[in-house]
Design an enzyme around this catalytic site. Structure first.
Site, mmCIF file in Angstrom:
data_model
loop_
_atom_site.group_PDB
_atom_site.id
_atom_site.type_symbol
_atom_site.label_atom_id
_atom_site.label_comp_id
_atom_site.label_asym_id
_atom_site.label_seq_id
_atom_site.Cartn_x
_atom_site.Cartn_y
_atom_site.Cartn_z
ATOM 1 N N ASN A 9 19.581 15.749 -1.073
ATOM 2 C CA ASN A 9 21.040 15.643 -1.145
ATOM 3 C C ASN A 9 21.443 14.803 -2.374
ATOM 4 O OD1 ASN A 9 23.627 14.573 -0.855
ATOM 5 N ND2 ASN A 9 23.535 14.611 1.374
ATOM 6 N N ASP A 69 17.544 7.670 7.781
ATOM 7 C CA ASP A 69 18.109 8.491 8.842
ATOM 8 C C ASP A 69 19.243 7.687 9.464
ATOM 9 O OD1 ASP A 69 17.890 11.053 9.989
ATOM 10 O OD2 ASP A 69 17.116 10.188 11.837
ATOM 11 N N TYR A 154 31.719 11.748 10.114
ATOM 12 C CA TYR A 154 32.620 11.156 11.109
ATOM 13 C C TYR A 154 33.607 10.151 10.492
ATOM 14 C CZ TYR A 154 29.116 13.097 14.319
ATOM 15 O OH TYR A 154 28.274 13.944 14.997
ATOM 16 N N ASP A 155 33.615 10.019 9.176
ATOM 17 C CA ASP A 155 34.437 8.998 8.501
ATOM 18 C C ASP A 155 35.921 8.983 8.919
ATOM 19 O OD1 ASP A 155 32.336 7.872 7.172
ATOM 20 O OD2 ASP A 155 32.802 8.724 5.212
ATOM 21 N N LYS A 175 33.494 1.259 0.854
ATOM 22 C CA LYS A 175 32.669 1.670 2.005
ATOM 23 C C LYS A 175 31.239 1.148 1.846
ATOM 24 C CE LYS A 175 30.707 5.672 4.371
ATOM 25 N NZ LYS A 175 30.515 7.123 4.389
ATOM 26 N N HIS A 180 26.785 0.733 7.073
ATOM 27 C CA HIS A 180 25.411 0.807 7.581
ATOM 28 C C HIS A 180 24.417 1.121 6.466
ATOM 29 C CE1 HIS A 180 27.878 4.341 7.698
ATOM 30 N NE2 HIS A 180 26.836 5.136 7.669
ATOM 31 N N ARG A 181 24.715 2.197 5.677
ATOM 32 C CA ARG A 181 23.757 2.612 4.643
ATOM 33 C C ARG A 181 23.682 1.560 3.540
ATOM 34 N NH1 ARG A 181 24.531 7.522 5.368
ATOM 35 N NH2 ARG A 181 26.521 7.369 4.326
HETATM 36 P P1 IMP Z 1 21.807 11.530 7.800
HETATM 37 O O1 IMP Z 1 20.621 11.057 8.558
HETATM 38 O O2 IMP Z 1 22.219 10.581 6.716
HETATM 39 O O3 IMP Z 1 21.683 12.941 7.347
HETATM 40 O O4 IMP Z 1 23.047 11.495 8.803
HETATM 41 C C1 IMP Z 1 23.097 12.279 9.993
HETATM 42 C C2 IMP Z 1 24.536 12.612 10.328
HETATM 43 O O5 IMP Z 1 25.262 11.412 10.613
HETATM 44 C C3 IMP Z 1 25.314 13.288 9.204
HETATM 45 O O6 IMP Z 1 25.191 14.669 9.275
HETATM 46 C C4 IMP Z 1 26.723 12.856 9.470
HETATM 47 O O7 IMP Z 1 27.308 13.701 10.438
HETATM 48 C C5 IMP Z 1 26.567 11.483 10.081
HETATM 49 N N1 IMP Z 1 26.725 10.420 9.073
HETATM 50 C C6 IMP Z 1 25.736 9.783 8.397
HETATM 51 N N2 IMP Z 1 26.247 8.850 7.581
HETATM 52 C C7 IMP Z 1 27.582 8.894 7.750
HETATM 53 C C8 IMP Z 1 28.659 8.167 7.169
HETATM 54 O O8 IMP Z 1 28.498 7.275 6.332
HETATM 55 N N3 IMP Z 1 29.893 8.510 7.582
HETATM 56 C C9 IMP Z 1 30.133 9.486 8.500
HETATM 57 N N4 IMP Z 1 29.170 10.192 9.064
HETATM 58 C C10 IMP Z 1 27.898 9.902 8.696
#
Ligand code: IMP
Length: 202
Positions: A9, A69, A154-155, A175, A180-181
């Site tokens: 990504n 994740d 879900y933002d 943000k 979290h990230r």
């Molecule tokens: P991933 O592991 O980063 O791919 O996240 C899994 C899922 O969590 C994504 O497909 C989003 O639906 C949701 N998600 C992850 N990070 C965010 C964020 O920062 N904001 C909103 N939704 C998130």
């Protein structure tokens, strides 16, 4: 030194480059390595999935590898959708369907019971196979209606109470400071800095 990120990504890769800027690391995407397989996220926890991805890339490249994740854990839903956040609304991974299902699941749930948190787990596998896992958490509330047009996933319904805004109403920089990230990536950076320092790669 190359760091291979177990993601294809481009937005995530740009975010990681930003979080690890000024470190003597060349950030590469797993997509640049033909031998890296697509990994099925079959783990039952965020930790298991992050490790599955980082280990698969390490097996194929023997490089320094990193994977993340993320899940949204909603109190009133017993921690769901959690590890299933990407496919909550159906197999096809639609942000819109995920959001609609979340709002429906929380319909009628009072304000006081709409607490939730995003959690990101980052797994690092070092060239010698050693592993370190860190996490970042951001606590907030799920609104009953969407607000804002930025961000993704879900933002629009995740409100960060200290700012009185949803993630979708924030700039990316705002943000990243609280998310979290952002927290997880900063912790991973500290670990990488220490490793670079002690392994003499700096
Ligand atoms: P991933 O592991 O980063 O791919 O996240 C899994 C899922 O969590 C994504 O497909 C989003 O639906 C949701 N998600 C992850 N990070 C965010 C964020 O920062 N904001 C909103 N939704 C998130």
């Amino acid at each position: 030194m190359q760091l291979v990120f177990a993601s294809r990504n481009p937005d995530k890769i740009a975010e990681l480059r930003d979080a690890l800027n000024n470190l003597p690391l060349e950030i590469r995407s797993a997509a640049e390595f033909p031998g890296v397989p697509e990994v099925d996220e079959t783990g039952t926890t965020l930790e298991a999935n992050a490790l599955l991805k980082a280990r698969a890339v390490h097996r194929a490249t023997h490089c320094l590898c990193l994977a993340d994740d993320t899940g949204l854990e909603v109190e009133a839903l017993g921690g769901a959708p959690g590890v299933h956040s990407a496919r909550f609304g159906g197999r096809e991974q639609s942000y819109e369907k995920n959001l609609a299902k979340l709002l429906e699941a929380l319909r009628g749930v009072p304000e006081a019971q709409r607490g939730a948190r995003f959690r990101t787990v980052v797994a690092t596998v070092f060239p010698d196979g050693a592993e370190v896992v860190v996490e970042g958490v951001c606590a907030g509330r799920i609104l009953s209606q969407r607000r804002g047009s930025g961000g993704f996933g879900y933002d629009p319904v995740f409100c960060f109470p200290e700012a009185g805004k949803t993630f979708a109403e924030m700039s990316l920089a705002e943000k990243q400071r609280i998310s979290h990230r952002g927290h997880a990536m900063r912790k991973a950076r500290v670990i990488l800095e220490e490793w670079l320092r002690t392994s003499g790669k700096r």
